[in-house]
Structures are given as C-alpha cells and as structure tokens.
Write a protein that holds these residues in place. Structure first.
Motif, short mmCIF file in Angstrom:
data_model
loop_
_atom_site.label_atom_id
_atom_site.label_comp_id
_atom_site.label_asym_id
_atom_site.label_seq_id
_atom_site.Cartn_x
_atom_site.Cartn_y
_atom_site.Cartn_z
N LEU A 1 5.76 -22.28 13.83
CA LEU A 1 6.39 -23.46 13.24
C LEU A 1 6.11 -23.57 11.76
N THR A 2 5.00 -23.00 11.25
CA THR A 2 4.76 -22.99 9.80
C THR A 2 4.52 -21.59 9.27
N GLY A 3 4.60 -20.57 10.11
CA GLY A 3 4.39 -19.21 9.66
C GLY A 3 3.00 -18.99 9.11
N LEU A 4 2.90 -18.31 7.99
CA LEU A 4 1.60 -18.03 7.37
C LEU A 4 1.04 -19.24 6.63
N GLY A 5 1.88 -20.25 6.40
CA GLY A 5 1.44 -21.44 5.68
C GLY A 5 2.22 -21.64 4.41
N THR A 6 1.68 -22.46 3.50
CA THR A 6 2.36 -22.80 2.25
C THR A 6 1.76 -22.00 1.09
N PRO A 7 2.53 -21.80 0.02
CA PRO A 7 2.10 -20.88 -1.04
C PRO A 7 1.05 -21.46 -1.98
N LYS A 8 0.17 -20.57 -2.44
CA LYS A 8 -0.72 -20.86 -3.56
C LYS A 8 -0.17 -20.06 -4.74
N PHE A 9 0.59 -20.71 -5.57
CA PHE A 9 1.32 -19.98 -6.61
C PHE A 9 0.42 -19.12 -7.50
N PRO A 10 -0.68 -19.62 -8.06
CA PRO A 10 -1.48 -18.78 -8.96
C PRO A 10 -1.99 -17.50 -8.29
N LYS A 11 -2.37 -17.59 -7.01
CA LYS A 11 -2.88 -16.39 -6.33
C LYS A 11 -1.75 -15.42 -6.04
N LEU A 12 -0.60 -15.95 -5.61
CA LEU A 12 0.53 -15.07 -5.38
C LEU A 12 0.93 -14.37 -6.68
N LEU A 13 0.97 -15.11 -7.77
CA LEU A 13 1.34 -14.53 -9.06
C LEU A 13 0.38 -13.43 -9.46
N ALA A 14 -0.90 -13.70 -9.36
CA ALA A 14 -1.90 -12.70 -9.77
C ALA A 14 -1.80 -11.44 -8.92
N LEU A 15 -1.62 -11.62 -7.61
CA LEU A 15 -1.55 -10.46 -6.71
C LEU A 15 -0.30 -9.63 -6.97
N TRP A 16 0.85 -10.30 -7.16
CA TRP A 16 2.07 -9.54 -7.39
C TRP A 16 2.08 -8.87 -8.77
N LEU A 17 1.41 -9.45 -9.73
CA LEU A 17 1.33 -8.80 -11.04
C LEU A 17 0.52 -7.51 -10.99
N LEU A 18 -0.37 -7.40 -10.00
CA LEU A 18 -1.16 -6.18 -9.86
C LEU A 18 -0.39 -5.04 -9.20
N LEU A 19 0.67 -5.38 -8.50
CA LEU A 19 1.44 -4.36 -7.79
C LEU A 19 2.34 -3.60 -8.77
N PRO A 20 2.71 -2.37 -8.42
CA PRO A 20 3.54 -1.55 -9.33
C PRO A 20 4.88 -2.22 -9.65
N ASN B 1 0.81 -1.23 0.00
CA ASN B 1 0.00 0.00 0.00
C ASN B 1 0.84 1.27 0.00
N SER B 2 2.15 1.12 0.00
CA SER B 2 3.02 2.29 0.04
C SER B 2 3.17 2.88 -1.36
N PRO B 3 3.14 4.21 -1.47
CA PRO B 3 3.37 4.84 -2.78
C PRO B 3 4.79 4.61 -3.30
N ASN B 4 5.69 4.15 -2.42
CA ASN B 4 7.07 3.89 -2.83
C ASN B 4 7.33 2.40 -3.06
N TYR B 5 6.26 1.60 -3.15
CA TYR B 5 6.44 0.17 -3.34
C TYR B 5 7.29 -0.10 -4.60
N GLY B 6 8.30 -0.94 -4.43
CA GLY B 6 9.11 -1.36 -5.56
C GLY B 6 10.13 -0.36 -6.04
N LYS B 7 10.25 0.79 -5.38
CA LYS B 7 11.23 1.79 -5.79
C LYS B 7 12.57 1.49 -5.10
N HIS B 8 13.24 0.48 -5.62
CA HIS B 8 14.44 -0.02 -4.98
C HIS B 8 15.62 0.93 -5.17
N TRP B 9 16.56 0.85 -4.26
CA TRP B 9 17.73 1.72 -4.26
C TRP B 9 18.86 1.11 -5.06
#
Length: 637
Positions: free
Chosen positions: A618-637, A76-84
């Motif tokens: 011991l398992t953190g947030l859980g295991t990945p759902k690749f298609p959902k992760l892919l779709a969500l990250w493709l929406l980010l800047p 949600n940051s306006p600086n998302y992905g603006k790497h140094w």
C-alpha cells in the motif's frame, strides 16, 4: 464492467478446415468467459460486412526485454545508464522475417489476396480488411453484434482458433474476444476519459473562504491542508534547477480533462509566486487543447491539481511539458499517447485496437480532423500520469503489449510514473471481481489497477500527515475517504528487482486471506513501488480553493523530485536516471526512503493490506528523502 479474456494456447481441439486439408490443427488462442455487464448479444454479424482484422505479431526478443532493462538500470551493473536509441529498440524487437512470412503465407493460402495484406513499417502488425464470413473461416469462429446500454455497438466473438504453426507468431487478433472497446463519446454527465474506463481522482471538498487560504501558508496546518511548503519540508525538497535547458517534466492529461490558466495563476499568487505569468509548455496530441475559461470541477480537477503542484515543486525556472491528448469529442486512450511519442507504436505498427483506441482524423462534428500523432512528440525524461484502468478492463494480451512499450521507454532513459489508485485493494470505481472475472460493486476478489502493475513503470501510492501531527512526524498510509491502491497483479509476474522486498513482506506479514480473493502465489508483481503525500491538497479550482485527495496528488510529487535529480545529473554531464525501480529496490538505496508502518487499504469487504516494516502493498518502499536520493544518484555513472 468487463470480462477477462483467457489465453488458452495449450487447449488443442484438432479442428481442421475442409478448404485446406494439409494445414496444422487449430487450437484455441483466446476465449471469453462471459458477456460483460451492460452488454447484450443482439444478433449475428452480417456475413458480407467488412471488418479490419489486425494481427499483433510476436516481437523478436520480447521475452528478454526485462533483462535488457534490468541490465542498464541496476546500480551495480557495468551497463548502468547506457540507454538505447529509438533505432536500437526498433532493431531489437521487430518481429522476425519468419514470423511475418508464416502469418502472411497462412493468409494467402487461406484465400486472402496478397494485395489486401498490409504490413506496418515496424513489421509489428498485419492488417487485412475481410468480410465477416472470411474472418469466421480463418479463425473457426462466429462474429456477433453486441449492444451496450448506452447504445454503443461492438463486434466480437466468444472464442477463436489459430493453426498450431501460426500460434507462436501471433500475440492476439482484433477484433475478437475483447470487450476493451471504450465508449467513444461522452455519456450524460460523464467525461470522455472516464467513459473509456480511465480512473482519476478520488475526493474533493470545498475550502470555503479566502481567509481560510491565508491562514495555511506555513507548516502549522499540514495535517489538514497540504501546500507546496508542506511537501518541500516533508521530503526536504529545497533545490533550484540549473540545467533547465536540458530537461523538462512531462505531465499527461486526457481531454476533456483540462487545466485552466486563471486557476494556475490564482494558485501562484497564493503559494508559488515564481509561477506568476507562467504556463506549461503545451504539446497538443490528436487535437488536445487547454481552454482559457473555467469548465467544470469534474473536467478541471485533475489537470489543475497536477500542474499547480508539479510546476510549483520544480520551480518557475523549470519548463513543465503538458501532453494534452485527444479532442473534445472523443478524447483518447493511453495508447494514443504512446503513438505520439513512439512512431513504431502507431496504428498498424503497435498496440492499437481500432475498436478501442481513438482513430484520427475524427469525422464526428467538432472532431479533430488532422492526422493521428505518430512519433511526432519528443518524450521528456520523466513522465507522470494520474490516470489508470483496472487490469480487468483490459485483456492480458493488450495489457502486456502496452507494458512492453513502457519497458522500451525505460530502455531509452525515460522514467514513467503512474498513480496506484484510490480504492485500496479494489479497482477504480470501487469495483471488485467475482468468480467469473466480472467486475462488480458486490465483488469480493481484489482488483488490481493498470498500468501500475506493469513491472516496467514506477507505481506511486499515497500517504498522509497523521491528524494533529506535524510534517516532522512520521507519515501514515492515506486513510479516510481515500485508501492508497495496492496489491498484487493478476497479469504480471514478479520482477527480479522486487523479489527480495516482496518475499520479506510475504514471509513476515503474509495476509490471512483465502487464496481465492487475492493473488497469493508469491510470484506476481506487487505494487506500489513508492509513495508520497496524497491527502488534503489545497488546489485552486474553478475560481475557488478546494481540498483534493488521492494518489493523483502523489504521482506528480514523485515526478518533480525525480526531475530535479535529473537536473543535477545533467548539470555535471551525466545522463538521466531512466527506469528507477532496480535502483530504488537495491540495498544501496535502502536508507533513502521513509518507511511507512501505519495504516491499511481496505476494499472488497476486507481490511486490505497493512503497512509494515519494509516494502508493503500500500505504500511500497515508503516516501522519498530527496537529499539522500540526490547524493546517491549523483554517485552513479
């Protein structure tokens, strides 16, 4: 086993030196609580012996590094992905001229000639070669020689002091109270990396016949034998990379642990035919090499596993970069790898300790005689490491300095993954802590691993397919001979991105253990962050197939998945995902993981923590759902 060094900056003793009547009072800077197990005090140091004192200077803005990283990593940051750039990082964190001046002036007024003071290029370290007598006067201490059962000797003090006006400008000094010095040569039957306290994989068993291998190519036996098709199905990882010229997946190995090409090809013929004829892109660091013949199971197990599965899951079209660190004589430490990918972190410029980290050229017979790798290696966008220390192996200053380096990598858009350990709430080698902070097999205090507890890396735990279940059924936390490492750091505070998830766990599922055996403050970093399957991997190893289990299996799986997400983003002109933790903990990604709710991770005489709804240690947030992760990250800047 090693003792924890304790920072006591507030404990002023008001000690004054007669040689400098007007300088500020001396305060305790660091103090050690005991001599670590295996070491004994031999004698006082010869006062005319020379030692290389190294002062880790306080870095400018370092207290803000987490905020900088959070700002560019939260979706949600306006600086998302603006790497140094690397230059941005160096300019932001270089110690101030005031810090350099204060320490330098103190040394000069204490009788150290200006020509003897060396300042690194990044101004992060000052080194001065002094006699023991001079060091003792500078720091109001006494240096002793300690001897290990192996015959290794080490120079250290019990406590040291700094002037009150100097303390705010110095993180720590080496050599001093730390017994972080790792054995620089292999003991009998022990690999160089394990001699340096680096933990690896947990359990291996034979898969007896070729016929047994031929029967496990489908999904019918994934509860007992994991293969690439099991993992692809578990996480819906069916993706062919298209931006391969812009991307690579980095896997780090520490010599003498090396892969064998014939094993990789044996695996390829049976499970990943697109890897036939392929090999990783080898980047040799400080004499690292990949042998062409089989070594031993002990030395080949980690690298064979990481590469067979890491390369399979990104497919034969995607380059995998193998960072092979250290020569066959001395091996390497994690800081040696960081030196190679960041020139500002090298000797005199970063976190190294010459009495702990290997220094090259290596003058021992058969050692690597070339120059130390220093900023000569390009980091890949995702780096997976299946090795770890225990937090208690390292002093808090040393760990904090290295942790900050992982944050700098995150600022540059690099994802760093570490496995969480294989002994539940105990540390590597199933060691727990006792009340004086010593590690022991008879200990009872939970013993976190590092670097997984660093809030700027992504810690990866392990799950398994439940016996007699299928890949379409919910997984459980890895249990049996191996238990997924997890818990709460004794060194690092809770990062902002994790607060809501950990607060939920501690409110609803708080463990009923006395506060004396775990960090129950509710203010410390919890780990792991996410998980992947880590049980019963079928691995080609030394000419045969074997089952391997551990969180070492899990880290390259997550690394492959994130590498494929980077591929998709790069293909449409977007940047790499970088430090992922603020994103994966955000509400937008809440449905992108399979929640693991069954299992526990025993250790230290307890049942450990339980898997629960939501994040758990011991398992953190859980295991990945690749298609959902892919779709969500493709929406980010």
């Amino acid at each position: 086993m090693r003792c924890l060094s304790i920072f006591l900056i507030a404990a002023s003793l008001g000690l004054l030196s007669s040689a400098e009547p007007f300088r500020s009072p001396y305060n305790i800077h660091e103090k050690r609580t005991c001599i670590p197990q295996g070491w004994s005090l031999t004698r006082r140091c010869n006062p005319i012996s020379s030692i290389p004192l190294r002062f880790a200077l306080k870095q400018k803005n370092i207290e803000e590094i987490g905020n900088y990283l959070y700002d560019m990593s939260h979706p949600n940051s306006p600086n998302y992905g603006k790497h140094w750039t690397a230059g941005d990082v160096a300019r932001t964190f270089a110690p101030t001229d005031e810090t350099v001046g204060v320490v330098r002036s103190w040394l000069i007024t204490s009788g150290i000639g200006e020509e003897r003071i060396a300042l690194g290029r990044a101004k992060a370290w000052i080194q001065v070669n002094v006699t023991v007598e001079e060091a003792e006067e500078l720091m109001n201490t006494e240096y002793n020689v300690y001897t290990h059962l192996s015959g290794k000797v080490h120079v250290a003090c019990e406590v040291y002091y700094l002037p009150e006006h100097v303390q705010p400008h110095v993180d720590f000094i080496t050599p001093s109270v730390h017994f972080d010095a790792k054995l620089t040569r292999r003991s009998s039957g022990e690999s160089a990396s394990s001699a340096r306290g680096i933990g690896r994989l947990g359990f291996v068993s034979d898969l007896e016949t070729a016929g047994a291998v031929s029967s496990i190519h489908g999904l019918e036996h994934c509860d007992t034998s994991i293969t690439p098709i099991c993992l692809r199905t578990l996480y819906d990882l069916f993706y062919n990379p298209v931006a391969t010229d812009k991307n690579s997946f980095g896997i780090v190995e520490y010599t003498p642990n090396t892969y064998v090409q014939s094993d990789l090809q044996m695996f390829a013929r049976n499970f990943s035919t697109d890897l036939i004829g392929k090999e990783p892109y080898l980047v040799s660091i400080d004499g690292g090499y990949a042998p062409t013949t089989n070594g031993t199971i002990e030395l080949d197990i980690e690298s064979d596993l990481d590469l067979e599965y890491g390369m399979s899951l990104v497919t034969g079209n995607q380059t995998v970069t193998l960072y092979q660190v250290g020569d066959a004589v001395n091996g390497a430490s994690m800081n040696n790898f960081l030196d190679a990918i960041d020139g500002s972190y090298c000797t005199l410029d970063g976190g190294d300790d010459p009495l702990q980290d290997i220094v090259y050229p290596d003058i021992l017979p058969g050692g690597y005689m070339g120059p130390e790798a220093c900023g000569t290696v390009e980091p890949t966008y995702v780096i997976s490491t299946s090795y770890s220390y225990n937090e208690a192996d390292l002093g808090p200053f040393y760990a904090e300095r290295q942790c900050a380096e992982y944050a700098k990598l995150g600022l540059m858009g690099i994802t760093v993954l570490y496995s969480s350990g294989d002994n539940g709430v105990a540390g590597n080698s199933d060691l727990c802590l006792i009340s004086n902070h010593t590690q022991s097999h008879d200990g009872y205090i939970f013993n976190p691993t590092f670097p997984g507890t660093c809030p700027y890396v992504t810690s990866v735990g392990a799950t398994m397919v439940k016996p007699n279940a299928t890949v379409f059924d919910p997984e459980v936390a890895m249990m049996g001979r191996i238990y997924s490492g997890g818990g709460f750091s004794n060194y690092f505070g809770m990062p902002e991105y994790q607060k809501k998830a950990v607060d939920h766990y501690l409110t609803k599922y708080r463990p009923d253990y006395p506060s004396t055996i775990w960090n129950s403050t509710g203010m410390s970093r919890g780990y792991p962050d996410i998980s992947a399957n880590g049980a019963n991997y079928v691995v080609a190893l030394d000419g045969g197939f074997r089952h391997i289990s551990g969180t070492s299996c899990s880290s390259p799986v997550i690394g492959a998945i994130l590498t494929m997400i980077n591929d998709a983003r790069l293909a449409i002109g977007k940047g790499p995902i970088g430090f992922v933790n603020p994103t994966i903990y955000s509400p937008e990604f809440a449905d992108a993981f399979n929640d693991i709710t069954e299992g526990n991770n025993p250790g230290c005489g307890t049942a450990g923590y339980n898997a629960t709804d939501g994040w758990d240690p011991l398992t953190g947030l859980g295991t990945p759902k690749f298609p959902k992760l892919l779709a969500l990250w493709l929406l980010l800047p």
